[in-house]
Design an enzyme around this catalytic site. Structure first.
Site, PDB file in Angstrom:
ATOM      1  N   CYS A   1      -4.582  13.351  12.857  1.00  0.00           N
ATOM      2  CA  CYS A   1      -5.304  12.088  12.777  1.00  0.00           C
ATOM      3  C   CYS A   1      -5.098  11.357  14.086  1.00  0.00           C
ATOM      4  CB  CYS A   1      -4.896  11.273  11.559  1.00  0.00           C
ATOM      5  SG  CYS A   1      -3.401  10.355  11.779  1.00  0.00           S
TER       6      CYS A   1
ATOM      7  N   LYS B   1       0.843  -1.206   0.000  1.00  0.00           N
ATOM      8  CA  LYS B   1       0.000   0.000   0.000  1.00  0.00           C
ATOM      9  C   LYS B   1       0.877   1.254   0.000  1.00  0.00           C
ATOM     10  CE  LYS B   1      -1.807   1.620   4.041  1.00  0.00           C
ATOM     11  NZ  LYS B   1      -1.372   3.020   4.212  1.00  0.00           N
ATOM     12  N   ASN B   2       1.899   1.246   0.856  1.00  0.00           N
ATOM     13  CA  ASN B   2       2.702   2.458   1.017  1.00  0.00           C
ATOM     14  C   ASN B   2       3.650   2.714  -0.156  1.00  0.00           C
ATOM     15  OD1 ASN B   2       1.371   2.913   3.358  1.00  0.00           O
ATOM     16  ND2 ASN B   2       3.091   2.519   4.732  1.00  0.00           N
TER      17      ASN B   2
ATOM     18  N   ASP C   1       4.818   0.944  12.103  1.00  0.00           N
ATOM     19  CA  ASP C   1       3.624   0.255  11.597  1.00  0.00           C
ATOM     20  C   ASP C   1       3.510  -1.191  12.078  1.00  0.00           C
ATOM     21  OD1 ASP C   1       2.837   2.519  10.291  1.00  0.00           O
ATOM     22  OD2 ASP C   1       3.309   1.834   8.265  1.00  0.00           O
TER      23      ASP C   1
ATOM     24  N   ARG D   1      -8.519  -0.643   5.233  1.00  0.00           N
ATOM     25  CA  ARG D   1      -7.769   0.375   4.479  1.00  0.00           C
ATOM     26  C   ARG D   1      -6.406  -0.166   4.058  1.00  0.00           C
ATOM     27  NH1 ARG D   1      -5.979   4.488   7.944  1.00  0.00           N
ATOM     28  NH2 ARG D   1      -4.478   4.671   6.285  1.00  0.00           N
TER      29      ARG D   1
ATOM     30  N   ARG E   1       0.619  15.034  12.671  1.00  0.00           N
ATOM     31  CA  ARG E   1       1.064  14.799  11.296  1.00  0.00           C
ATOM     32  C   ARG E   1       1.083  16.056  10.417  1.00  0.00           C
ATOM     33  NH1 ARG E   1      -1.162   8.954   9.417  1.00  0.00           N
ATOM     34  NH2 ARG E   1       0.770   8.907   8.258  1.00  0.00           N
TER      35      ARG E   1
END
Ligand code: UD1
Length: 416
Positions: free
Chosen positions: A116, A22-23, A304, A396, A121
């Protein structure tokens, strides 16, 4: 709100195939706007984040065709149209659209992101870099506007090796004639993947993956074909699932090198890891011990993976300390793990975990993507049923999560 109901993980095993990262996909999708022709991108996971990024690129004028999971992106007709707050707010990485729009259209106006769950951020490092490249920046009414007829090469020092800022600036510099140098750059594997894509388009980039990246831009970038790397965080999450369920699981489509910090901690906990060219197996281990973890930019332990390891440590032998240095508020999974019986104390950015024999199933809430993944791991290592609410956060970042878990023997029911 959708939820998962998960039974404890017994008889887990088989093979799980890891999806594209995803990243890596998000910055590469944004960078695809740089070339006029038809870029072909494979291994982009089908996730709400990648779909939202595609919607954003389409609003900016890109034509995107999804051919069975391979995306064809044509960006001949980009516009500097105002981008809507509702969409931009859906994913932090929407900011990566600044680089191609500024480099190609000379102007971009985008809503400022709010904070968030896991931290404030800010995007100051992105803006400082663009300013060094000659962009005039105005902020007001919740928007930021960047303008520059012709970006200039620059020497940029990042105060922190921000992944997003490195990606945004490297992308913009790829289309900027001359030599741009980013110092104290992030060195994550996703940066290297983006660099490969930009080089395939015609930029010259030296040092991606180290803390100094030199970019020699090319204003005539050409479209190309690219396959994104496997998702190391999805792989790490399945490693934690394998570890907590003491199962024989083969995790396929991985680059074992990218998982070194995770593998090293599992080794320290007492697990033996078998690595092949593109797969990993964790040898089941009856008793494993807690470790100390400090999250750091790559090649340090990834933030993460912090929450997933906390679930694992909750049922390990001994006491372990986790220090979160990357985000200021990334312990939102802790109150949920406490509901499952975990013994964790938090003091600022430090958590102390006293391992217990078993967690107990409870009704919990996924507060963000990785916190949610941690709860799935905890549920599999618990006694009794666990219900996890707000699983939209989890989905997500994990393609076909429920399907993949079911295929390895997890009893999971999703209710919408
Ligand atoms: C990316 C990843 C995310 C991962 C994070 C750190 C994507 C889409 N997301 O997020 O999963 O957790 O890297 O590995 O790739 N910061 C500033 N000013 C800035 C930019 C960042 O202060 O202009 C701070 C952030 O608030 C945070 C830290 O730097 O505390 C790291 O952020 P960054 O590396 O930029 O993370 P993201 O790119 O947002």
């Amino acid at each position: 709100m959708s939820h998962y109901t998960i039974q404890p993980g017994t008889n887990i095993g088989g093979t799980v195939n890891i999806s594209g990262s995803k990243n890596s996909s998000l910055p590469i999708l944004a960078a695809a706007l740089l070339a006029d022709g038809n870029n072909i991108l494979s291994n982009i996971p089908n996730l709400s984040d990648t779909r939202n990024m595609c919607e954003l690129l389409s609003l900016a004028g890109a034509n995107i065709v999804n051919d069975n999971g391979t995306l064809h992106i044509n960006s001949r007709n980009l516009t500097d149209k105002k981008l809507p707050l509702e969409l931009v707010n859906k994913l932090r990485a929407s900011f990566l659209i600044i680089a191609p729009l500024l480099a190609k259209c000379g102007k971009v106006r985008i809503p400022l992101p709010g904070g968030c769950q896991i931290g404030a951020r800010p995007i100051d490092l992105h803006l400082k870099g663009f300013s060094a490249m000659g962009a005039k920046i105005k902020q007001g009414h919740g928007y930021v506007e960047l303008k520059c007829n012709k970006l200039q090469p620059a020497k940029i020092y990042l105060d922190f090796p921000s992944v997003g800022a490195t990606e945004n600036l490297m992308t913009a510099a790829s289309m900027t004639e001359g030599e741009t140098i980013i110092e104290n750059a992030a060195g994550e594997p996703e940066i290297v993947d983006l660099s490969s894509f930009l080089c395939e388009m015609g930029a010259e980039i030296i040092g991606a993956g180290t803390d100094t990246i030199k970019i020699i831009g090319n204003k005539n970038l050409k479209s190309t074909q690219h396959t994104v790397i496997p998702d190391r965080i999805e792989a790490g999450t399945f490693m934690a699932i394998s570890a907590i369920t003491k199962s024989n699981l083969t995790i396929n489509n991985v680059i074992p090198d990218h998982l070194k910090p995770v593998t090293a901690k599992l080794n320290e906990m007492g697990f033996t890891i078998n690595e092949n060219a593109n797969s990993i197996e964790i040898v089941p281990c009856e008793k494993f011990k807690t470790v100390d973890i400090k999250t750091l930019p790559y090649p340090g332990f990834p933030t993460d993976m912090q929450s997933q390891f906390m679930s694992l440590m909750s049922v390990a032998d001994g006491t372990g300390v986790v220090i979160e240095t990357v985000f200021e508020n990334r312990f939102l999974h802790v109150p949920e793990l406490l509901r499952m019986g975990a013994k964790i104390k938090i003091d600022g950015r430090t958590a102390v975990i006293d391992g217990i024999k078993k967690l107990s199933g409870a009704k919990v809430r996924a507060t963000d993507l990785r916190a949610g993944a941690a709860l799935v791991i905890a549920a599999l290592g618990a006694q009794g049923e666990t219900e996890i609410d707000e699983i939209e956060h989890i989905e997500r970042g994990y393609e076909d999560f429920e399907k993949k878990l079911t295929s390895i023997g997890v009893s999971i029911k999703k209710e919408i």
